[in-house]
Design a protein around this motif. Structure first.
Motif, PDB file in Angstrom:
ATOM      1  N   SER B  34       0.836  -1.190   0.000  1.00 36.86           N
ATOM      2  CA  SER B  34       0.000   0.000   0.000  1.00 36.86           C
ATOM      3  C   SER B  34       0.870   1.238   0.000  1.00 36.86           C
ATOM      4  N   LYS B  35       0.339   2.303  -0.561  1.00 38.76           N
ATOM      5  CA  LYS B  35       1.031   3.587  -0.492  1.00 38.76           C
ATOM      6  C   LYS B  35       0.752   4.256   0.855  1.00 38.76           C
ATOM      7  N   GLN B  36      -0.356   3.903   1.458  1.00 35.37           N
ATOM      8  CA  GLN B  36      -0.782   4.603   2.679  1.00 35.37           C
ATOM      9  C   GLN B  36      -0.331   3.835   3.920  1.00 35.37           C
ATOM     10  N   ILE B  37       0.557   4.458   4.682  1.00 29.32           N
ATOM     11  CA  ILE B  37       1.148   3.782   5.844  1.00 29.32           C
ATOM     12  C   ILE B  37       0.982   4.663   7.082  1.00 29.32           C
ATOM     13  N   LEU B  38       0.426   4.085   8.141  1.00 24.15           N
ATOM     14  CA  LEU B  38       0.380   4.794   9.418  1.00 24.15           C
ATOM     15  C   LEU B  38       1.300   4.078  10.398  1.00 24.15           C
ATOM     16  N   LEU B  50      12.046   6.059  15.191  1.00 26.08           N
ATOM     17  CA  LEU B  50      11.025   6.443  14.209  1.00 26.08           C
ATOM     18  C   LEU B  50      11.649   6.933  12.904  1.00 26.08           C
ATOM     19  N   GLU B  51      12.668   7.787  13.004  1.00 22.68           N
ATOM     20  CA  GLU B  51      13.301   8.326  11.788  1.00 22.68           C
ATOM     21  C   GLU B  51      13.825   7.206  10.898  1.00 22.68           C
ATOM     22  N   ARG B  52      14.465   6.229  11.532  1.00 24.72           N
ATOM     23  CA  ARG B  52      15.023   5.097  10.796  1.00 24.72           C
ATOM     24  C   ARG B  52      13.954   4.385   9.980  1.00 24.72           C
ATOM     25  N   VAL B  53      12.800   4.173  10.621  1.00 31.81           N
ATOM     26  CA  VAL B  53      11.716   3.476   9.921  1.00 31.81           C
ATOM     27  C   VAL B  53      11.136   4.363   8.823  1.00 31.81           C
ATOM     28  N   LEU B  54      10.970   5.643   9.129  1.00 25.03           N
ATOM     29  CA  LEU B  54      10.389   6.554   8.130  1.00 25.03           C
ATOM     30  C   LEU B  54      11.278   6.659   6.890  1.00 25.03           C
ATOM     31  N   ALA B  63       1.809   8.644   7.655  1.00 24.28           N
ATOM     32  CA  ALA B  63       1.374   9.424   8.813  1.00 24.28           C
ATOM     33  C   ALA B  63       1.872   8.709  10.067  1.00 24.28           C
ATOM     34  N   THR B  64       1.974   9.461  11.160  1.00 22.00           N
ATOM     35  CA  THR B  64       2.433   8.841  12.407  1.00 22.00           C
ATOM     36  C   THR B  64       1.523   9.236  13.564  1.00 22.00           C
ATOM     37  N   VAL B  65       1.402   8.319  14.508  1.00 22.58           N
ATOM     38  CA  VAL B  65       0.733   8.607  15.778  1.00 22.58           C
ATOM     39  C   VAL B  65       1.728   8.266  16.878  1.00 22.58           C
ATOM     40  N   ILE B  66       2.031   9.230  17.722  1.00 23.64           N
ATOM     41  CA  ILE B  66       2.970   8.992  18.824  1.00 23.64           C
ATOM     42  C   ILE B  66       2.198   9.049  20.134  1.00 23.64           C
ATOM     43  N   LEU B  67       2.058   7.900  20.777  1.00 24.44           N
ATOM     44  CA  LEU B  67       1.297   7.808  22.022  1.00 24.44           C
ATOM     45  C   LEU B  67       2.228   8.024  23.213  1.00 24.44           C
TER      46      LEU B  67
END
Lengths: 360, 360
Positions: B34-38, B50-54, B63-67
């Motif tokens: 998919s092109k759409q990744i959360l 997070l940067e490494r994965v992005l 998009a990201t959600v940081i809990l």
């Protein structure tokens, strides 16, 4: 009583259809393998039918949740009220839920059952025409999100569906018509003879002729059961059951839940789908007219409310969950009795349909 | 890199285990259709990984959600934040979620993926030992309810698990120990040679010897994958993975989520289970001592906090979801390396165990 079967291997289950089934406790009890039963219903249905159902559950540990009536309560908040009740009564992973009500109660109760302790069984006792012919069958459960209808949900099949025709006696005329929208849908997508039958019997249905209603419900459930059995997870044919629903959901989201009945929005959406199908050269003008005429005879709206502009419409359609990778995919009609699987549609004809229907 | 497989027919998926996997984008990308990744992560993990994965997701719509970090955020409220982000970005039913973090992030992200539009795929990138050896594998997803842990959830298998051993370098000592509790569990329930290996290598594990850690993770995942493949829905053997968890969940619920780490509560619960097994004549006194000693060497608590009284304990155990029809069913040990399926336990020996452990 007539019984149909939704054939899904070990998840197969019966749909019982007949008058006064709510008084025949052995049917319900035969599907309950637990002492712990939570009945979920709403404030309209509870005074009419809750006592009857509870009488059949004597000897069991029964709790009830009575939600307010309306699509605007098909929310995670309502689902949380169900979880609270289940936990308050220390109900375990073998507890059974019963959904007593229309599509909102059924979808929400099914979703709560799907999630409680990662899944407990539930029974559908649909009390509206729409729920009896459509939403109670097939295991699609969900709650709405402010940004989109049914966006949070699960596939979770019920243990059985008990469609008591007598409950339709107390149904408001407007709710009856809303249910007829989904009945007409089966004729449109896969059952042309049924569509013709509906053209001949619409007045009988509106005056609630028991024989006509019983036949329409059974034939609708038969169609639904076949489609679900062939494609439980909606990777193919099942998508055709969403005819008009992308338009319809946009109307519901745009007006705010509770502003229009789901069946009414679907009726409008089917007219728009028919119009779009005609524009793309699939459907004859004459057939569009037949479709609009039949829905109008069912006392359903056939044009969207004027306050919903074309741009807002498109905005709401874009998040519809049938939309893959940013291309808007819609179900179109090849002819009456034959829907085509969702295909990407260009913006120009879609806009033309919305413009056409945007004019009051 | 080593790769194990969780064999579940068309839901089968690989577990990749090795150092620096977060830098090998082709592994991750091969599982994203998919092109759409959360990406869902937490405030502790985000600055580290997070940067490494992005970087590996360039060209996609991300998009990201940081809990916030902690078990007390494994709630429906956090899941709703994920749904909000998905809908805000108009992500469709083909979107993929990535869980980057420990067990809380994995369970919550998996649950959100299970429910978003009735189910979208997700990938697990576990960054704690506990998540790598246990919670990221097997498709159990959930959020907590104030009245009980994991009470709202779903079975939803990930598309793959990527266990990057290098992420353990930044893990707090306490989190490392918490993960070792679940590692010891596999030895206890079905792998006696592994238990003996752990007795011999606990100090190497605590000083994070890469070879020892890699072996322990692989052997744990191998055990977990076998159990899940044999019993995905926990109708039999899979229940033994809950050894100590009924006690443990009662401790977690009793202290309020966030008061104790899940692995710590499980360690205490396994000691209590061992004690109860001994009282019922199943387990030798000597083996109880070996179990308690090994967990203590792993720097884990082996007694519940004094503030949790016996009555409160029983109250919290009664709503645990392994409890069917009001009878408390527990997993006991026949010996080290052999757990018994849940069986109803009388109140007297259970109380004796709780009394024993209630004394500080």
């Amino acid at each position: 009583m007539r019984t149909l079967t939704v054939s899904l291997g070990e998840r197969s289950y019966p749909i019982h259809i007949g008058p006064d089934l709510s008084d025949q406790g052995e049917i319900l009890r035969s599907h309950l393998d637990s002492k712990q039963i939570l009945v979920v219903t709403n404030a309209t249905v509870a005074p009419l039918y809750l006592e009857r159902v509870l009488r059949q559950l004597e000897g069991k540990q029964v709790a009830t949740v009575i939600l307010p009536d309306g699509e605007q309560y098909k929310t995670m908040e309502s689902a949380l009220a169900v979880f609270d009740a289940l936990l308050e009564h220390k109900f375990n992973r073998n507890a059974h839920l019963i959904a007593l009500g229309g599509g909102v109660v059924g979808d929400l109760t099914g979703f709560a059952a799907a999630c409680y302790q990662r899944g407990v069984p539930f029974v559908q006792i649909p009390t509206t025409l729409l729920a009896q012919v459509d939403s109670s069958v097939g295991g699609k459960t969900a709650v709405n999100h402010p940004r989109g209808k049914n966006m949070i949900g699960a596939f979770h099949q019920p243990k059985c569906v008990i469609a008591d025709l007598s409950t339709l006696d107390t149904l408001a005329d407007r709710e009856l018509s809303a249910g007829l929208a989904e009945v007409v849908k089966y004729g449109l997508i896969r059952d042309e003879p049924f569509f013709r039958w509906l053209e001949e019997h619409m007045e009988a249905l509106l005056r609630r002729d028991p024989e006509a209603l019983g036949y329409a419900i059974e034939r609708s459930c038969h169609n639904k059961a076949e489609v679900v059995a062939a494609d439980e997870r909606e990777t193919g044919e099942r998508a055709t059951l969403n005819l008009g629903h992308t338009f319809g959901h946009a109307i519901e989201t745009g007006l705010g839940y509770g502003g229009i009945l789901h069946g009414e929005a679907v009726a409008i959406g089917m007219c728009q789908s028919a119009d779009l199908s005609r524009r793309l050269g699939w459907l004859a003008e004459r057939d569009v007219e037949r479709i609009v005429a039949l829905l109008a005879r069912a006392r359903l709206p056939v044009r969207p409310p004027a306050e919903l502009g074309v741009d807002a419409f498109l905005e709401h359609m874009a998040v519809d969950k049938k939309n893959l990778e940013g291309r808007l995919r819609l179900i179109l009609l090849e002819r009456i009795g034959k829907a085509h699987l969702p295909i990407p549609v260009d913006l120009a004809p879609l806009r033309a349909t919305l413009d056409e229907y945007g004019r009051a």
